[in-house]
Motif scaffolding. Sequence first.
Motif, PDB file in Angstrom:
ATOM      1  N   GLN A   1     -24.625  41.645 -14.415  1.00 10.63           N
ATOM      2  CA  GLN A   1     -24.251  41.658 -15.831  1.00 10.63           C
ATOM      3  C   GLN A   1     -23.558  40.364 -16.232  1.00 10.63           C
ATOM      4  N   ARG A   2     -22.669  39.851 -15.367  1.00  6.05           N
ATOM      5  CA  ARG A   2     -21.966  38.607 -15.675  1.00  6.05           C
ATOM      6  C   ARG A   2     -22.941  37.434 -15.723  1.00  6.05           C
ATOM      7  N   ASP A   3     -23.883  37.397 -14.770  1.00  6.91           N
ATOM      8  CA  ASP A   3     -24.894  36.332 -14.770  1.00  6.91           C
ATOM      9  C   ASP A   3     -25.742  36.390 -16.030  1.00  6.91           C
ATOM     10  N   TYR A   4     -26.120  37.613 -16.432  1.00  4.70           N
ATOM     11  CA  TYR A   4     -26.929  37.782 -17.642  1.00  4.70           C
ATOM     12  C   TYR A   4     -26.152  37.321 -18.867  1.00  4.70           C
ATOM     13  N   PHE A   5     -24.880  37.679 -18.904  1.00  2.06           N
ATOM     14  CA  PHE A   5     -24.038  37.304 -20.036  1.00  2.06           C
ATOM     15  C   PHE A   5     -23.922  35.786 -20.138  1.00  2.06           C
ATOM     16  N   MET A   6     -23.685  35.131 -19.026  1.00  2.00           N
ATOM     17  CA  MET A   6     -23.558  33.677 -19.029  1.00  2.00           C
ATOM     18  C   MET A   6     -24.879  33.011 -19.407  1.00  2.00           C
ATOM     19  N   ARG A   7     -25.985  33.592 -18.955  1.00  2.00           N
ATOM     20  CA  ARG A   7     -27.300  33.062 -19.319  1.00  2.00           C
ATOM     21  C   ARG A   7     -27.538  33.206 -20.817  1.00  2.00           C
ATOM     22  N   MET A   8     -27.097  34.310 -21.385  1.00  2.00           N
ATOM     23  CA  MET A   8     -27.251  34.539 -22.822  1.00  2.00           C
ATOM     24  C   MET A   8     -26.422  33.524 -23.617  1.00  2.00           C
ATOM     25  N   ILE A   9     -25.216  33.244 -23.153  1.00  2.00           N
ATOM     26  CA  ILE A   9     -24.386  32.223 -23.815  1.00  2.00           C
ATOM     27  C   ILE A   9     -25.106  30.879 -23.810  1.00  2.00           C
ATOM     28  N   HIS A  10     -25.668  30.526 -22.653  1.00  2.00           N
ATOM     29  CA  HIS A  10     -26.384  29.250 -22.534  1.00  2.00           C
ATOM     30  C   HIS A  10     -27.574  29.202 -23.493  1.00  2.00           C
ATOM     31  N   GLN A  11     -28.330  30.291 -23.559  1.00  2.00           N
ATOM     32  CA  GLN A  11     -29.509  30.327 -24.425  1.00  2.00           C
ATOM     33  C   GLN A  11     -29.117  30.242 -25.898  1.00  2.00           C
ATOM     34  N   MET A  12     -28.054  30.938 -26.277  1.00  2.00           N
ATOM     35  CA  MET A  12     -27.621  30.902 -27.670  1.00  2.00           C
ATOM     36  C   MET A  12     -27.085  29.517 -28.046  1.00  2.00           C
ATOM     37  N   THR A  13     -26.379  28.890 -27.113  1.00  2.00           N
ATOM     38  CA  THR A  13     -25.876  27.540 -27.375  1.00  2.00           C
ATOM     39  C   THR A  13     -27.034  26.577 -27.606  1.00  2.00           C
ATOM     40  N   GLU A  14     -28.046  26.675 -26.767  1.00  2.00           N
ATOM     41  CA  GLU A  14     -29.221  25.815 -26.914  1.00  2.00           C
ATOM     42  C   GLU A  14     -29.953  26.094 -28.221  1.00  2.00           C
ATOM     43  N   MET A  15     -30.079  27.375 -28.561  1.00  2.00           N
ATOM     44  CA  MET A  15     -30.782  27.744 -29.786  1.00  2.00           C
ATOM     45  C   MET A  15     -30.067  27.196 -31.017  1.00  2.00           C
ATOM     46  N   VAL A  16     -28.754  27.374 -31.076  1.00  2.00           N
ATOM     47  CA  VAL A  16     -27.986  26.894 -32.224  1.00  2.00           C
ATOM     48  C   VAL A  16     -28.106  25.374 -32.335  1.00  2.00           C
ATOM     49  N   ALA A  17     -28.013  24.678 -31.208  1.00  2.00           N
ATOM     50  CA  ALA A  17     -28.135  23.213 -31.223  1.00  2.00           C
ATOM     51  C   ALA A  17     -29.521  22.799 -31.719  1.00  2.00           C
ATOM     52  N   GLN A  18     -30.553  23.505 -31.288  1.00  2.00           N
ATOM     53  CA  GLN A  18     -31.920  23.180 -31.711  1.00  2.00           C
ATOM     54  C   GLN A  18     -32.108  23.426 -33.204  1.00  2.00           C
ATOM     55  N   VAL A  19     -31.581  24.544 -33.685  1.00  2.00           N
ATOM     56  CA  VAL A  19     -31.690  24.874 -35.112  1.00  2.00           C
ATOM     57  C   VAL A  19     -30.928  23.845 -35.948  1.00  2.00           C
ATOM     58  N   MET A  20     -29.733  23.470 -35.495  1.00  2.00           N
ATOM     59  CA  MET A  20     -28.944  22.482 -36.228  1.00  2.00           C
ATOM     60  C   MET A  20     -29.668  21.140 -36.310  1.00  2.00           C
ATOM     61  N   ALA A  21     -30.297  20.741 -35.203  1.00  2.00           N
ATOM     62  CA  ALA A  21     -31.025  19.478 -35.186  1.00  2.00           C
ATOM     63  C   ALA A  21     -32.197  19.515 -36.155  1.00  2.00           C
ATOM     64  N   LEU A  22     -32.917  20.633 -36.180  1.00  2.00           N
ATOM     65  CA  LEU A  22     -34.053  20.765 -37.095  1.00  2.00           C
ATOM     66  C   LEU A  22     -33.588  20.793 -38.548  1.00  2.00           C
ATOM     67  N   LYS A  23     -32.450  21.421 -38.817  1.00  2.00           N
ATOM     68  CA  LYS A  23     -31.903  21.450 -40.178  1.00  2.00           C
ATOM     69  C   LYS A  23     -31.561  20.041 -40.645  1.00  2.00           C
ATOM     70  N   GLN A  24     -30.980  19.250 -39.741  1.00  2.00           N
ATOM     71  CA  GLN A  24     -30.632  17.881 -40.102  1.00  2.00           C
ATOM     72  C   GLN A  24     -31.875  17.044 -40.398  1.00  2.00           C
ATOM     73  N   GLU A  25     -32.981  17.395 -39.744  1.00  2.00           N
ATOM     74  CA  GLU A  25     -34.244  16.696 -39.971  1.00  2.00           C
ATOM     75  C   GLU A  25     -35.035  17.303 -41.131  1.00  2.00           C
ATOM     76  N   LYS A  26     -34.411  18.270 -41.837  1.00  2.00           N
ATOM     77  CA  LYS A  26     -35.032  18.952 -42.970  1.00  2.00           C
ATOM     78  C   LYS A  26     -36.280  19.745 -42.558  1.00  2.00           C
TER      79      LYS A  26
END
Length: 226
Positions: A3-28
Amino acid sequence: MFQRDYFMRMIHQMTEMVAQVMALKQEKKKEEALQVIDEMLDRQFRLNGKLIRSLSDTDIISMMTVRGVVETANLHAIALLMKEEADLLDEMDQAEQSYSIRVKALHLFIRLALLEAEPLLRSPSEEAAELAAKLREYELPRATKELLLEWHEAEGRFDQAENVLDELLTDGLMGQEAADAFYRRLLLMPDERLLAGGLPRDEVIDGQRRLYETPVIEKAGGGSGS
């Protein structure tokens, strides 16, 4: 450990997703950003934006509940994806869609806060507070106000809880008995806790007294809006 490994993996995936979305937003590239969110929903949860928009918050929670236990990490991730989608739709001038998704995300974050769920990127209460602020200018559905009342009370913001209570009473969406129960719960608390919550005991007593000076007429029904 799993469960802890899954939780940490989910944090990593969400961090990457937010960063990707933010980058795309900046590029319109807003459509591409929405696609990233849809792909994440599909890959991780076998869901998509269209399905999410058709489900209520309670439906989503049911889907994320296994043997009576809510999978809070999954629920938090879905709420975060919905929050990002609402922001994108706002920027694309799709206010109606953005509003409904943001309200649903608010419901999920409040329910996570009430479950005292462990945070992913931020705590559920921090996420809920941000969404509530963005929705302040709107007239919110009854179910949303009821959740806000429960959340503010649970977290000791008694003055804010009373403000929501007053709205429900004014709109005829809460009966005198339910409102009285709120004040009676507060009267059982020590003075210092009431003071910290912005509602000293004399104001609690005054609020309870006012219930019986002005008749409360509760309307039947009331949409959930979720």
